[in-house]
Design a protein around this motif. Sequence first.
Motif, PDB file in Angstrom:
ATOM      1  N   GLY A   1      63.883 -55.539  25.870  1.00 20.79           N
ATOM      2  CA  GLY A   1      62.983 -54.264  26.264  1.00 20.79           C
ATOM      3  C   GLY A   1      62.619 -53.814  24.870  1.00 20.79           C
ATOM      4  O   GLY A   1      62.782 -54.111  23.738  1.00 20.79           O
ATOM      5  N   GLY A   2      61.805 -52.405  25.051  1.00 19.46           N
ATOM      6  CA  GLY A   2      61.237 -51.799  23.835  1.00 19.46           C
ATOM      7  C   GLY A   2      59.898 -52.623  23.212  1.00 19.46           C
ATOM      8  O   GLY A   2      59.738 -53.701  23.475  1.00 19.46           O
ATOM      9  N   CYS A   3      59.326 -51.809  22.371  1.00 20.92           N
ATOM     10  CA  CYS A   3      57.938 -52.348  21.765  1.00 20.92           C
ATOM     11  C   CYS A   3      58.277 -53.484  20.844  1.00 20.92           C
ATOM     12  O   CYS A   3      57.654 -54.572  20.560  1.00 20.92           O
ATOM     13  CB  CYS A   3      57.428 -51.382  21.224  1.00 20.92           C
ATOM     14  N   ALA A   4      59.624 -53.542  20.214  1.00 22.04           N
ATOM     15  CA  ALA A   4      60.228 -54.639  19.466  1.00 22.04           C
ATOM     16  C   ALA A   4      60.622 -55.749  20.128  1.00 22.04           C
ATOM     17  O   ALA A   4      60.936 -56.934  19.544  1.00 22.04           O
ATOM     18  CB  ALA A   4      60.994 -54.282  18.273  1.00 22.04           C
ATOM     19  N   GLY A   5      61.195 -55.769  21.261  1.00 22.79           N
ATOM     20  CA  GLY A   5      61.555 -56.794  22.215  1.00 22.79           C
ATOM     21  C   GLY A   5      62.958 -57.053  22.658  1.00 22.79           C
ATOM     22  O   GLY A   5      63.366 -57.326  23.767  1.00 22.79           O
ATOM     23  N   MET A   6      63.873 -56.082  21.688  1.00 22.48           N
ATOM     24  CA  MET A   6      65.390 -56.123  22.311  1.00 22.48           C
ATOM     25  C   MET A   6      65.862 -54.445  21.939  1.00 22.48           C
ATOM     26  O   MET A   6      65.385 -54.050  21.044  1.00 22.48           O
ATOM     27  CB  MET A   6      65.988 -56.929  21.391  1.00 22.48           C
ATOM     28  N   GLU A   7      66.775 -54.273  22.727  1.00 21.27           N
ATOM     29  CA  GLU A   7      67.327 -52.951  22.758  1.00 21.27           C
ATOM     30  C   GLU A   7      68.846 -52.815  22.617  1.00 21.27           C
ATOM     31  O   GLU A   7      69.449 -54.033  23.378  1.00 21.27           O
ATOM     32  CB  GLU A   7      67.095 -51.871  23.880  1.00 21.27           C
ATOM     33  N   TYR A   8      69.751 -52.016  21.808  1.00 16.96           N
ATOM     34  CA  TYR A   8      71.063 -52.008  22.147  1.00 16.96           C
ATOM     35  C   TYR A   8      71.392 -51.366  23.072  1.00 16.96           C
ATOM     36  O   TYR A   8      70.818 -50.433  23.840  1.00 16.96           O
ATOM     37  CB  TYR A   8      71.543 -51.398  21.001  1.00 16.96           C
ATOM     38  N   THR A   9      72.507 -51.938  24.114  1.00 18.35           N
ATOM     39  CA  THR A   9      73.144 -51.155  25.217  1.00 18.35           C
ATOM     40  C   THR A   9      74.533 -50.654  24.590  1.00 18.35           C
ATOM     41  O   THR A   9      75.293 -51.147  23.909  1.00 18.35           O
ATOM     42  CB  THR A   9      73.329 -51.917  26.281  1.00 18.35           C
ATOM     43  N   MET A  10      74.788 -49.590  25.170  1.00 19.63           N
ATOM     44  CA  MET A  10      76.466 -49.108  25.215  1.00 19.63           C
ATOM     45  C   MET A  10      76.947 -48.468  26.510  1.00 19.63           C
ATOM     46  O   MET A  10      76.319 -47.612  27.248  1.00 19.63           O
ATOM     47  CB  MET A  10      76.386 -47.856  24.003  1.00 19.63           C
ATOM     48  N   ASP A  11      77.989 -48.910  26.813  1.00 21.58           N
ATOM     49  CA  ASP A  11      78.293 -48.556  28.270  1.00 21.58           C
ATOM     50  C   ASP A  11      80.091 -48.260  28.041  1.00 21.58           C
ATOM     51  O   ASP A  11      80.533 -49.114  27.436  1.00 21.58           O
ATOM     52  CB  ASP A  11      78.124 -49.747  29.216  1.00 21.58           C
ATOM     53  N   TYR A  12      80.576 -47.351  28.760  1.00 20.45           N
ATOM     54  CA  TYR A  12      82.061 -46.979  28.896  1.00 20.45           C
ATOM     55  C   TYR A  12      82.423 -48.216  29.847  1.00 20.45           C
ATOM     56  O   TYR A  12      81.976 -48.421  30.768  1.00 20.45           O
ATOM     57  CB  TYR A  12      82.281 -45.702  29.475  1.00 20.45           C
ATOM     58  N   VAL A  13      83.785 -48.597  29.536  1.00 19.17           N
ATOM     59  CA  VAL A  13      84.465 -49.661  30.422  1.00 19.17           C
ATOM     60  C   VAL A  13      85.619 -49.358  30.763  1.00 19.17           C
ATOM     61  O   VAL A  13      86.743 -48.834  29.928  1.00 19.17           O
ATOM     62  CB  VAL A  13      84.133 -51.148  29.684  1.00 19.17           C
ATOM     63  N   ALA A  14      86.116 -49.853  31.779  1.00 18.62           N
ATOM     64  CA  ALA A  14      87.343 -49.436  32.365  1.00 18.62           C
ATOM     65  C   ALA A  14      88.357 -50.527  31.842  1.00 18.62           C
ATOM     66  O   ALA A  14      89.678 -50.376  31.605  1.00 18.62           O
ATOM     67  CB  ALA A  14      87.688 -49.410  33.827  1.00 18.62           C
ATOM     68  N   GLU A  15      88.026 -51.756  31.531  1.00 14.46           N
ATOM     69  CA  GLU A  15      88.807 -52.792  31.234  1.00 14.46           C
ATOM     70  C   GLU A  15      87.980 -53.866  30.498  1.00 14.46           C
ATOM     71  O   GLU A  15      86.864 -53.685  30.511  1.00 14.46           O
ATOM     72  CB  GLU A  15      89.508 -53.700  32.299  1.00 14.46           C
ATOM     73  N   SER A  16      88.537 -54.795  29.288  1.00 16.34           N
ATOM     74  CA  SER A  16      87.712 -55.683  28.741  1.00 16.34           C
ATOM     75  C   SER A  16      87.506 -56.905  29.315  1.00 16.34           C
ATOM     76  O   SER A  16      88.375 -57.377  30.405  1.00 16.34           O
ATOM     77  CB  SER A  16      88.256 -55.838  27.351  1.00 16.34           C
ATOM     78  N   ASN A  17      86.309 -57.574  29.385  1.00 18.14           N
ATOM     79  CA  ASN A  17      86.096 -58.841  29.768  1.00 18.14           C
ATOM     80  C   ASN A  17      86.821 -59.939  28.739  1.00 18.14           C
ATOM     81  O   ASN A  17      86.723 -59.796  27.526  1.00 18.14           O
ATOM     82  CB  ASN A  17      84.640 -59.115  29.520  1.00 18.14           C
ATOM     83  N   PRO A  18      87.331 -60.929  29.365  1.00 21.18           N
ATOM     84  CA  PRO A  18      88.222 -61.866  28.541  1.00 21.18           C
ATOM     85  C   PRO A  18      87.252 -62.375  27.100  1.00 21.18           C
ATOM     86  O   PRO A  18      87.737 -63.023  26.400  1.00 21.18           O
ATOM     87  CB  PRO A  18      88.557 -62.987  29.392  1.00 21.18           C
ATOM     88  N   LEU A  19      85.955 -62.397  27.516  1.00 19.58           N
ATOM     89  CA  LEU A  19      85.020 -63.045  26.339  1.00 19.58           C
ATOM     90  C   LEU A  19      84.587 -61.962  25.680  1.00 19.58           C
ATOM     91  O   LEU A  19      83.745 -62.567  24.500  1.00 19.58           O
ATOM     92  CB  LEU A  19      83.879 -63.846  27.284  1.00 19.58           C
ATOM     93  N   ASP A  20      84.756 -60.779  25.833  1.00 19.07           N
ATOM     94  CA  ASP A  20      84.316 -59.752  24.841  1.00 19.07           C
ATOM     95  C   ASP A  20      85.165 -59.862  23.454  1.00 19.07           C
ATOM     96  O   ASP A  20      86.247 -60.241  23.395  1.00 19.07           O
ATOM     97  CB  ASP A  20      84.781 -58.338  25.442  1.00 19.07           C
TER      98      ASP A  20
END
Length: 116
Positions: free
Chosen positions: A39-58
């Motif tokens: 996304g965005g005009c340069a091609g990529m964007e950072y995302t930030m989200d609150y999470v209740a639990e971690s993914n094992p691969l995080d």
Amino acid sequence: MFGIPGKAAVTLTPIAAKQIARLMAKQGSAGLRIGIKKGGCAGMEYTMDYVAESNPLDEVVEQDGARVLIAPMAQMFLFGTEIDYETDLLHAGFKFNNPNVAEACGCGESIKFKDA
């Protein structure tokens, strides 16, 4: 996943760690997941989200009460990044000092990564 043993994938400035810990407590979340998306005009964007639990691969980075989870697909793009939190008269927000970025758009909202 893409880290170096004994070295955090990303680092947080003290003010960023304090802000993330504050947001985690306010939201009742287990951490803040950071990722990237197209996304965005340069091609990529950072995302930030609150999470209740971690993914094992995080990739999990804990510092001064802050917990940052790096999504699996973002790990290779974020390795070596310093996350800061800046405030000025017009805005406040997180700033990514990422050595893997080749270009950023004029508004600062999107990035392009260096070719491998």
